[in-house]
Design a protein around this motif. Sequence first.
Motif, short mmCIF file in Angstrom:
data_model
loop_
_atom_site.label_atom_id
_atom_site.label_comp_id
_atom_site.label_asym_id
_atom_site.label_seq_id
_atom_site.Cartn_x
_atom_site.Cartn_y
_atom_site.Cartn_z
N ASP A 121 0.86 -1.18 0.00
CA ASP A 121 0.00 0.00 0.00
C ASP A 121 0.89 1.23 0.00
O ASP A 121 1.63 1.47 0.96
N ALA A 122 0.85 2.02 -1.07
CA ALA A 122 1.79 3.12 -1.24
C ALA A 122 1.66 4.16 -0.13
O ALA A 122 2.68 4.66 0.38
N VAL A 123 0.45 4.50 0.27
CA VAL A 123 0.26 5.53 1.31
C VAL A 123 0.80 5.03 2.63
O VAL A 123 1.55 5.74 3.34
N GLY A 124 0.43 3.81 3.01
CA GLY A 124 0.93 3.27 4.26
C GLY A 124 2.44 3.12 4.27
O GLY A 124 3.11 3.38 5.28
N GLU A 125 3.03 2.72 3.14
CA GLU A 125 4.48 2.58 3.05
C GLU A 125 5.18 3.92 3.22
O GLU A 125 6.23 4.02 3.87
N ARG A 126 4.64 4.97 2.64
CA ARG A 126 5.25 6.30 2.80
C ARG A 126 5.19 6.75 4.25
O ARG A 126 6.13 7.36 4.76
#
Length: 444
Positions: A121-126
């Motif tokens: 998940d791109a948002v969670g990873e950021r």
Amino acid sequence: MTDANPTSQPHRSMWLLWLVLFVGLPAMVSAWEARVPPGRPRPEAVAAARLTRPATPPPAVAPVEVYALERDQARAFNAAIPFSRLPNPAARPFLFSGSPIDLARATDCLAAAQLYEAGDDAVGERAVAQVVLNRVRHPAFPKTVCGVVFQGQERATGCQFTFTCDGALARTPTQAAWERARDIARAALAGKVYKPVGYATHYHTDWVVPYWSGSLDKITSVGTHLFFRWRGWWGTPPAFRRAGESGEPLVQRIARLSAAHQGDPDAPAGLSPPALTGGTLADLAARPQQAIGADSLGRTMAGVRLIAIAPGARSFLVELGRAISPDSWPTMAQTFCAGRPECRIMAWRAGTAPGGLPLSGDQMESMAFAYIHNSATGLQRSLWNCFQTPRGNKDECMLQRNPRAAAPPPPAAAPELAGVRRKERFEVVKIAPPSPTVTAPAQP
């Protein structure tokens, strides 16, 4: 005609009375309500205290322990805690400064934390990446990216990021998910900031309640995760001024995902010498790029058969031909990697190659050869499976489990944690009376 009445004008004393009622009285009430009760510090004193570094050392980093609450109870408890009303400024950009091998190791440690903590998940990873880099800058935590991510990994219950000690690393992510996580990590190490979490140093999912959650400021939420920072001066921007330290440690636990973490941890860190013939890495990246697409799958190129291409055409899975010499495997890589700033080759001997992506742990272990380069960082390595192909230089060997080694003893039982409820297993066993035995008569 209208007669003017001279008595209709208010007296001067009435003007004065109105002035007191409408101006003086509200001012008096406001001053009364704004007074500070005895024993309570004034707001300006609180603000000044937040800007003054305390003489005490940084707060201690507590292990991850949670209260014994059911999921719904934990969510209700977390929802009842209000968000802090204090400002939540965005963190300053983090610009990694270290050697190419340090950058390669930091990138993969950060990518592992992102992927195993937040999933694909791109948002969670950021958000996870920002918390890790905030910790690198804070004096309460280790000074390297890998040191922060794997802090406490040696303890079954003391790790700071649970994926490092709960067995999650046994799962193999897809190549596409791993590459996306690495792209996010590279951007974060190059200064990209995820603003919503500010200077958060802690987070947890909303269905658990760690012991430390009551001692920190709850500042925001991202998905099902809640983010926290230290209270007082240690949670303000001036506390995050420490520069990162060079010398990222080699973490063998992610070696099967990262070529930068393969090798002997006791050997001095450095790059392998260029393994390709015909010039330097820069020369190779400047060559014309081969057109390798989906129509090339199954075809034989440079003595190997192309099995799979990872998204982005930066990683290639191949099956080695029986006639190709192990010493010429690095030369084979230039067919696929010429003209590509970033490239990875994963190769298996004939008859042992996987059918495609994703790869299992056993398939990673049976890999015969790997090559990786990154022209941006200068990283270039060629690694052999030395159980299959012995090499004179041990730095050219992949890090793998030794199948000839004796099995390690079972780990000691983890100590019980206060406040953690453990479910016991009970087995119902039907106990029947023993069958009577027939005793033979004694012989005279």
